[in-house]
Design a protein around this motif. Structure first.
Motif, PDB file in Angstrom:
ATOM      1  N   TRP A 214     -24.407  11.163  10.145  1.00  0.00           N
ATOM      2  CA  TRP A 214     -25.502  10.193  10.316  1.00  0.00           C
ATOM      3  C   TRP A 214     -26.708  10.612   9.482  1.00  0.00           C
ATOM      4  N   ARG A 215     -26.998  11.894   9.449  1.00  0.00           N
ATOM      5  CA  ARG A 215     -28.155  12.401   8.703  1.00  0.00           C
ATOM      6  C   ARG A 215     -27.856  12.592   7.215  1.00  0.00           C
ATOM      7  N   SER A 216     -26.567  12.506   6.837  1.00  0.00           N
ATOM      8  CA  SER A 216     -26.213  12.783   5.442  1.00  0.00           C
ATOM      9  C   SER A 216     -26.663  11.624   4.545  1.00  0.00           C
ATOM     10  N   SER A 217     -26.467  11.791   3.249  1.00  0.00           N
ATOM     11  CA  SER A 217     -26.845  10.751   2.297  1.00  0.00           C
ATOM     12  C   SER A 217     -25.970   9.503   2.417  1.00  0.00           C
ATOM     13  N   TYR A 218     -24.829   9.603   3.131  1.00  0.00           N
ATOM     14  CA  TYR A 218     -23.964   8.442   3.317  1.00  0.00           C
ATOM     15  C   TYR A 218     -24.448   7.532   4.439  1.00  0.00           C
ATOM     16  N   GLY A 219     -25.263   8.039   5.330  1.00  0.00           N
ATOM     17  CA  GLY A 219     -25.877   7.223   6.358  1.00  0.00           C
ATOM     18  C   GLY A 219     -24.991   6.964   7.568  1.00  0.00           C
ATOM     19  N   PRO A 220     -25.488   6.138   8.494  1.00  0.00           N
ATOM     20  CA  PRO A 220     -24.762   5.878   9.747  1.00  0.00           C
ATOM     21  C   PRO A 220     -23.343   5.351   9.577  1.00  0.00           C
ATOM     22  N   PRO A 221     -23.020   4.509   8.544  1.00  0.00           N
ATOM     23  CA  PRO A 221     -21.625   4.041   8.458  1.00  0.00           C
ATOM     24  C   PRO A 221     -20.608   5.171   8.366  1.00  0.00           C
ATOM     25  N   ALA A 222     -20.996   6.288   7.729  1.00  0.00           N
ATOM     26  CA  ALA A 222     -20.051   7.398   7.602  1.00  0.00           C
ATOM     27  C   ALA A 222     -19.717   8.000   8.958  1.00  0.00           C
ATOM     28  N   ALA A 223     -20.674   7.913   9.900  1.00  0.00           N
ATOM     29  CA  ALA A 223     -20.431   8.492  11.214  1.00  0.00           C
ATOM     30  C   ALA A 223     -19.350   7.745  11.983  1.00  0.00           C
ATOM     31  N   LEU A 224     -19.108   6.487  11.607  1.00  0.00           N
ATOM     32  CA  LEU A 224     -18.092   5.708  12.333  1.00  0.00           C
ATOM     33  C   LEU A 224     -16.689   6.259  12.123  1.00  0.00           C
ATOM     34  N   PHE A 225     -16.471   6.976  11.027  1.00  0.00           N
ATOM     35  CA  PHE A 225     -15.136   7.511  10.780  1.00  0.00           C
ATOM     36  C   PHE A 225     -14.737   8.555  11.828  1.00  0.00           C
ATOM     37  N   VAL A 226     -15.712   9.146  12.481  1.00  0.00           N
ATOM     38  CA  VAL A 226     -15.395  10.125  13.529  1.00  0.00           C
ATOM     39  C   VAL A 226     -14.762   9.427  14.723  1.00  0.00           C
ATOM     40  N   LEU A 227     -15.126   8.168  14.942  1.00  0.00           N
ATOM     41  CA  LEU A 227     -14.635   7.469  16.127  1.00  0.00           C
ATOM     42  C   LEU A 227     -13.164   7.081  16.025  1.00  0.00           C
ATOM     43  N   LEU A 228     -12.644   6.951  14.801  1.00  0.00           N
ATOM     44  CA  LEU A 228     -11.254   6.543  14.661  1.00  0.00           C
ATOM     45  C   LEU A 228     -10.295   7.568  15.266  1.00  0.00           C
ATOM     46  N   PRO A 229     -10.375   8.855  14.906  1.00  0.00           N
ATOM     47  CA  PRO A 229      -9.483   9.817  15.573  1.00  0.00           C
ATOM     48  C   PRO A 229      -9.757   9.943  17.067  1.00  0.00           C
ATOM     49  N   MET A 230     -11.015   9.731  17.465  1.00  0.00           N
ATOM     50  CA  MET A 230     -11.311   9.775  18.892  1.00  0.00           C
ATOM     51  C   MET A 230     -10.611   8.628  19.621  1.00  0.00           C
ATOM     52  N   TYR A 231     -10.615   7.454  19.009  1.00  0.00           N
ATOM     53  CA  TYR A 231      -9.966   6.316  19.653  1.00  0.00           C
ATOM     54  C   TYR A 231      -8.460   6.541  19.732  1.00  0.00           C
ATOM     55  N   ILE A 232      -7.879   7.099  18.679  1.00  0.00           N
ATOM     56  CA  ILE A 232      -6.436   7.363  18.691  1.00  0.00           C
ATOM     57  C   ILE A 232      -6.082   8.380  19.772  1.00  0.00           C
ATOM     58  N   SER A 233      -6.894   9.426  19.887  1.00  0.00           N
ATOM     59  CA  SER A 233      -6.620  10.428  20.917  1.00  0.00           C
ATOM     60  C   SER A 233      -6.773   9.832  22.316  1.00  0.00           C
ATOM     61  N   CYS A 234      -7.760   8.960  22.481  1.00  0.00           N
ATOM     62  CA  CYS A 234      -7.931   8.312  23.785  1.00  0.00           C
ATOM     63  C   CYS A 234      -6.768   7.381  24.093  1.00  0.00           C
ATOM     64  N   TRP A 235      -6.255   6.703  23.066  1.00  0.00           N
ATOM     65  CA  TRP A 235      -5.103   5.830  23.269  1.00  0.00           C
ATOM     66  C   TRP A 235      -3.879   6.637  23.709  1.00  0.00           C
TER      67      TRP A 235
END
Length: 511
Positions: free
Chosen positions: A209-230
């Protein structure tokens, strides 16, 4: 629970007031609250929790939407690292209020969840801020301070876990009326590892989120989290299906043999107590519980008239009763998740001296789970009140088990049960009905009336003979628990057969 107890209502009210006080500084005039970041994180957490509430979407995906609050705590832990404490508390409110609630009343449950989560995020942000968490994340082209950034992230995750555990224990004590020790027991141990993983994922989100890529880059963390939750949700659904299978089999046994209702669950509980004292792994504890619960499932293959017989058993009936371990093994042999429990179902009436059945195994030849279930079975049989016998006191039953240790039972299992009883105690109750009364015998078939009654030869219907008077001797052992006799007959069934007739040569009877 549809009505919230008064103590729980007061507790929830106090939590709501505390959460409001923690979030209040963020909305006061002059507060430098980064509302853009707060809105983005709050909306992201709400969107993550919302699909679980949508039953149509859950049904369309085949029940694959992750259930339960906590699947997306990394978003909250990221907000604890990125925002001031008061602002971080606000990010938890929308998602907590929108999350799915399984049991009524939904309003108080959502209010409690929002208050508890907001307080935990606020405390986590305080801990991270005290250790310079925001500065350690870096900003734009400035790289994050690794490995130091792990320290505030770990402190935030630990604080989040401790606060949630403390609050959850309090609501269990006030809402369910549990003692303080029981209310908090095991909560921290179960929550620590998942929250540690959530803390690492939250740190990754905050850094991106704080990196030069901004908040959209942080969304990639949620994908493995969603898979693990599934995957986790699928595991729990499969486990629930297993539990439903076990419950259906036990209910079928209880319906057929009303004398021993509840016996199977208590044997499963006692088996877990023994196994835990022996230091068995957690996954084996589940299997040994299944073994205890299903040890008498073979009764479904025993004629009902034999199970419910009040008088002494004939040798033929005793031989039929002794077939129930093999019947049970045949019933469950195709259920893969039972594992070692299948051998316990087959051999739980073997004895250490080789005088048991069905195969006369002795000593270490008897599977470990079967030796555990044999002790649990005999103990519950002696301490349960049946329709035909009174319960023995726990010390008397323990003394009987110790007397038979080495000949009937494994001394290690008996000693483990004694230690578990000293630590946890034992709750005895009536197995069949609250008032132990003998069940009536099955009615005799009604005689067929003659087609043309003749006045000169018609006979009055024969009255049903009165039941035999009770004998001073205990009745023959009934399935589901031996009566209080001089020595336990390997639990809840008759002593081993003395006939040399092979099992395959015995007469078969119809239920």
């Amino acid at each position: 629970m549809r009505v919230i107890p008064r103590a729980a209502a007061v507790y929830i009210g106090c939590a709501l007031l505390a959460a409001g006080a923690c979030a209040l500084p963020a909305v006061l005039p002059g507060a430098a609250t980064p509302w853009g970041t707060v809105a983005l994180l709050a909306a992201l957490y709400a969107l993550c929790e919302l699909p679980a509430r949508c039953r149509l979407l859950d049904r369309a995906l085949g029940g694959s939407v992750p259930m339960g609050t906590g699947s997306f705590f990394p978003v909250l832990l990221a907000s604890a690292l990125l925002l001031p404490p008061a602002a971080a508390a606000l990010t938890a409110l929308p998602g907590s209020l929108l999350a799915r609630v399984e049991e009524p009343p939904a309003g108080p449950r959502r209010a409690w969840r929002a208050a508890a989560t907001a307080l935990a995020v606020w405390a986590a942000a305080l801990a991270a801020g005290a250790l310079g968490g925001s500065a350690a994340l870096g900003n734009g082209p400035a790289a994050p301070d690794f490995p130091y950034a792990l320290l505030p992230a770990g402190a935030a995750a630990l604080t989040f876990c401790l606060v949630l555990t403390a609050l959850d224990g309090g609501i269990r004590a006030t809402a369910d009326g549990l003692p303080a020790g029981a209310a908090w027991r095991g909560l921290l141990g179960r929550a620590l590892a998942p929250h540690t993983v959530h803390g690492l994922a939250g740190l990754m989100m905050a850094v991106l989120w704080r990196s030069s890529y901004g908040p959209p880059a942080a969304l990639f963390v949620l994908l493995p989290m969603y898979i693990s939750c599934w995957v986790f949700a699928q595991y729990h659904r499969e486990r629930a299906a297993h539990q439903a299978t076990i419950r259906a089999l036990v209910q079928a046994v209880d319906i057929k043999d009303r004398y021993t209702r509840g016996h199977s669950e208590r044997v499963g509980h006692a088996s877990v107590l023994i196994a835990r004292e022996l230091g068995m792994a957690e996954d084996r504890l589940d299997v040994v519980r299944f073994a205890g619960i299903l040890h008498d499932v073979g009764k479904l293959g025993v004629p009902t008239r034999v199970l419910r017989k009040d008088g002494p058993l004939t040798p033929e009936e005793r031989s039929v009763i002794e077939l129930h371990p093999e019947y049970g093994h045949e019933m469950v042999r195709g259920i893969g998740f039972l594992g070692e429990a299948r051998a316990a179902i087959l051999h739980h009436h073997e004895r250490m001296d080789g005088s048991g059945y069905p195969y006369g195994l002795h000593g270490e030849q008897i599977p470990e789970f079967a030796r555990v279930v044999a002790v649990a079975d005999a103990f519950d049989a002696m301490t349960s009140t049946r329709s035909y016998s009174r319960a023995r006191p726990v010390p008397t039953a323990v003394a009987e088990l110790e007397r038979c240790a080495g000949s009937h039972f494994d001394p290690r299992m008996v000693a483990a049960l004694v230690r578990a009883l000293d630590r946890h105690g034992w709750q005895t109750d009536v197995t069949a009905d609250e008032t132990p009364q003998p069940l009536p015998p099955l009615p005799a078939p009604r005689p067929t009336p003659p087609p043309a009654p003749r006045p000169t030869t018609a006979a009055a219907p024969q009255p049903t003979p009165p039941p035999a008077p009770e004998s001073s001797e205990p009745p023959a052992p009934q399935p589901g628990g031996s009566p209080a006799s001089a020595a336990p007959a390997g639990g809840d069934l008759p002593p081993p057969r003395t006939s040399d007739t092979p099992l395959t040569a015995r007469p078969k009877e119809r239920a």
